[in-house]
Design an enzyme around this catalytic site. Structure first.
Site, PDB file in Angstrom:
ATOM      1  N   GLU A 270       0.815  -1.224   0.000  1.00 37.00           N
ATOM      2  CA  GLU A 270       0.000   0.000   0.000  1.00 37.00           C
ATOM      3  C   GLU A 270       0.844   1.269   0.000  1.00 37.00           C
ATOM      4  O   GLU A 270       0.525   2.230  -0.688  1.00 37.00           O
ATOM      5  CB  GLU A 270      -0.865  -0.038   1.264  1.00 37.00           C
ATOM      6  CG  GLU A 270      -2.102   0.811   1.205  1.00 37.00           C
ATOM      7  CD  GLU A 270      -2.908   0.636   2.488  1.00 37.00           C
ATOM      8  OE1 GLU A 270      -3.225   1.655   3.104  1.00 37.00           O
ATOM      9  OE2 GLU A 270      -3.190  -0.519   2.867  1.00 37.00           O
ATOM     10  N   ASP A 271       1.938   1.284   0.791  1.00 39.74           N
ATOM     11  CA  ASP A 271       2.663   2.538   1.042  1.00 39.74           C
ATOM     12  C   ASP A 271       4.038   2.673   0.377  1.00 39.74           C
ATOM     13  O   ASP A 271       4.614   3.751   0.389  1.00 39.74           O
ATOM     14  CB  ASP A 271       2.854   2.743   2.562  1.00 39.74           C
ATOM     15  CG  ASP A 271       1.533   2.956   3.281  1.00 39.74           C
ATOM     16  OD1 ASP A 271       0.547   3.251   2.597  1.00 39.74           O
ATOM     17  OD2 ASP A 271       1.491   2.823   4.512  1.00 39.74           O
TER      18      ASP A 271
END
Length: 702
Positions: free
Chosen positions: A76-77
């Site tokens: 996700e990051d």
């Protein structure tokens, strides 16, 4: 600040050296991936995955879950792909991480839609591997513990989502400790002032109660030892959110809730639990109707315990829970208490793990039937009810349902087909309304009929997500088939005037029209026509490739049979009945609305062939139709009864009745009567005219 070394030390108490090293490897990979990233609090980002893994270590989770916890924000990051994780740590860990990751690459119109879509994605991953939800719960728990650094609005949004979805999920999986912490942290973030006030009040009350708690605890311990039973007695503290919910839901004062003293007795074996129950009932008198045996009939989340309420010294109420050590562990950590995940699919999960699997399977079924993600998440929220009722099938099988469930919820819990074909029910062998809420211990029998269909009114009283989703799905399917049927009749009616029909038109002609309208099959086009979204007149012109050419009107009007169902309705303004001259108004999304020919509401569009259609009643028209009558008559005793018996004598049925006096002598009664046709209506009116004192009878229209 915790470090990977202290975590590895804790893990070595229950995991092998190789597995601990794999968790270490995942940590160093995450540290590198999140290099330079910091949390809102200013700490290095990697402290968050480490803390999440620490929460799972407290639950004694397996090494793959811990690795996924370390890596859960990497996709996700940091832009690292799932494939890269799969190569490094294996397919299973990559799937777990992907299941917890949000859908970042998609744009959503609202936060609610994004939340619903992300939850839907996670639910599908849960169905493949239930550990996804445990990693997500641990992630959410650490985020809740560190909420202070966020803005007030974001804090409240995250807390609301936690209280509405994640706390009930933890409860559904039997994870009491996690649920309590979620609720208290969520309560503090949503209502800081209320939380602080209750916290202070609890501290004061506990200080005042120390002496009496110690006395009760001692008397319970003495009672067990005198009967030769080994057990551990401890006082049980109510959590803040639980107190707040009771104060709000049951409208009780704080002192009333704190006046109940709660204790837990932990023993070694199941039969000892029942011996303890006998001993404490001997010591203090039990409160009638307050005993619950969750050992014989466990809760849906696997929770087991004996609950009883006693009159203690000075009449003080005492709540007691009696359970074994294993049940205590199960009550606190639920599905995570004994991690039964098997790499070998032949080993069938048992106990709480099997229940959790069953629940996830049910969620997946909801997801497949729901119209969209928001409808799905609404169904899941409904399904996460904490309180259950236990009812029996006629063969003695126990079914657990949310509190407030009805026979329709029960029917869908047994099987979707039983729900769809349900027409009546018997509760404890007596016929009962389908909307009656079920009570624990009742025996429920469903009466079904082949060809029966769900009733839209059921949506007003069902409480389970499964029932709601399946009813909506069945109604959509029913509406679609009825729309297709009506659409075909409307289109063929127009085509007949041009000496053609749908059967005579080739597929080569139909295909370009479907492509132009962005539809896949001819049924979609017919459905649109039936729902009034497209005009049969326009579609017929396009199909016959005669643009601009006026089609002659069809031979005679379209016949109405009265069995068209959801896509044909009768206007409430003029209440047409068989025998009346009628027209059809095509209303977008609703289908066809039948009006009287001279109805004022459609006078402006009456001669527009694209909006109105000439109709007639079929010879074999069936059904009952409502018509409104205004009866003026001299005021007399038993007026309503006289009117009702007269309508009944003419085989009519009164649907609604209201009365107002015009003056002291004449009364005006408005009747809504259901009849078969105009001839039947004439019989009803004739019967009413025989009553003494009737001045005038008028049929009401718009």
């Amino acid at each position: 600040m915790p470090s990977i070394d202290t975590l590895a030390e804790r893990l070595s108490t229950y995991l092998g050296p190789e597995q601990v090293n794999l968790v270490r490897r995942a940590y160093f990979y995450a540290e590198q991936a999140h290099d330079g990233q910091r949390r809102r609090s200013g700490e290095p980002y990697v402290t968050h995955p480490l803390a999440v893994a620490g929460i799972l270590a407290d639950m004694h989770m397996d090494h793959q879950s811990l690795m996924a916890a370390m890596l859960h924000d990497v996709i996700e990051d940091t832009g690292i792909a799932k494939e890269a994780l799969s190569q490094q740590f294996g397919e299973t860990v990559a799937e777990l991480v992907d299941g917890v990751s949000k859908l970042t690459q998609m744009n959503f119109e609202t936060k609610a839609e994004a939340q619903a879509e992300n939850f839907q994605k996670m639910a599908m991953a849960m169905a493949r591997d239930i550990r996804v939800i445990l990693v997500k719960l641990a992630d959410r728990l650490h985020n809740m513990r560190t909420l202070e650094v966020l803005s007030g609005e974001k804090r409240r949004r995250i807390a609301k989502e936690t209280l509405e979805i994640y706390a009930p999920i933890a409860n559904r999986l039997g994870m009491h400790t996690v649920r309590v912490e979620f609720e208290d942290l969520g309560f503090k973030a949503m209502h800081p002032m209320r939380s602080s006030r209750i916290h202070q009040a609890v501290k004061r009350a506990r200080g005042n109660r120390k002496e009496i708690v110690a006395k009760i605890e001692q008397s319970l311990a003495n009672c067990l030892s005198s009967d030769g039973i080994e057990g551990e007695v401890s006082g049980r503290q109510k959590h803040l959110y639980g107190i707040y919910k009771k104060m709000r839901g049951k409208r009780r004062a704080f002192n009333e809730i704190m006046d109940v003293y709660a204790f837990r007795i932990i023993v070694d074996k199941v039969d000892t639990c029942y011996r303890v129950l006998g001993a404490v009932h001997n010591l203090y008198k039990p409160l009638p109707g307050r005993f619950k045996d969750y050992i014989a009939i466990p809760k849906a989340n696997g929770y087991q315990s004996l609950h009883t309420t006693l009159f203690g010294m000075h009449g003080v109420p005492i709540e007691i829970q009696i359970r074994t050590r294993e049940m205590e562990e199960m009550a606190n950590n639920g599905i995570a208490a004994h991690w039964l995940y098997k790499s070998n699919d032949d080993d069938q999960p048992k106990g709480s793990h099997a229940r959790a699997r069953q629940w996830v399977k049910g969620i997946l079924e909801l997801q497949q039937r729901a119209g969209n993600s928001l409808e799905f998440i609404e169904s899941v929220k409904i399904d996460l009810f904490p309180d259950e009722v236990y009812v029996f099938t006629p063969k003695g099988r126990i079914m657990e349902l949310p509190k407030g469930s009805t026979a329709v919820d029960f029917a869908y819990a047994v099987h979707t087909d039983v729900g769809n074909s349900c027409i009546a029910c018997r509760i404890n062998r007596r016929l009962a309304p389908l909307s009656e809420p079920l009570q624990s211990g009742s025996t429920v029998e469903i009466v079904s009929a082949p060809g029966a269909r769900p009733n839209p009114a059921w949506l007003n009283f069902v409480v389970t997500g499964k029932a709601r989703t399946h009813i909506r799905h069945a109604l959509k399917q029913q509406r679609r088939s009825e729309s297709i049927s009506l659409g075909e009749r409307l289109l063929n009616k127009v085509l007949t005037g041009f000496d053609s029909s749908l059967e005579k038109i080739s597929q080569e002609r139909i295909q370009p029209i479907l492509a132009e309208y962005r539809l896949e099959v001819i049924e979609d086009l017919l459905e649109d026509i039936g729902l009034g979204n497209r005009m049969a007149y326009v579609v017929a012109r396009r199909l016959l490739s005669a643009e601009g050419e006026q089609l002659p009107s069809a031979e005679g009007p379209l016949a109405i049979r009265g069995t068209e169902g959801l896509v044909l309705s009768y206007a409430k303004c003029c209440t047409p009945i068989p025998g009346d001259p009628i027209v059809g108004h095509l209303s977008a999304g609703k289908g066809m609305v039948v009006h009287l020919e001279d109805c004022r509401n459609i006078s402006e569009i009456r001669h527009n062939p694209e909006k109105c259609l000439q109709l007639s009643w079929a010879k074999d028209v069936t059904g009952e139709f409502n018509v409104e009558l205004r009866v003026e008559l001299e005021h007399q005793r038993g007026l309503i009864a006289l009117l009702a018996s007269s309508v009944n004598a003419a085989d009519g049925n009164i649907e609604k009745i209201s009365m107002d006096e015009r003056d002291g002598r004449i009364s005006v009664v408005q009747l809504v009567v259901s009849v078969h046709d105009r001839v039947h209506l004439a019989r009803v009116i004739k019967k009413l005219r025989t009553l003494t004192g009737v001045v005038r009878i008028t049929r009401m229209r718009a």
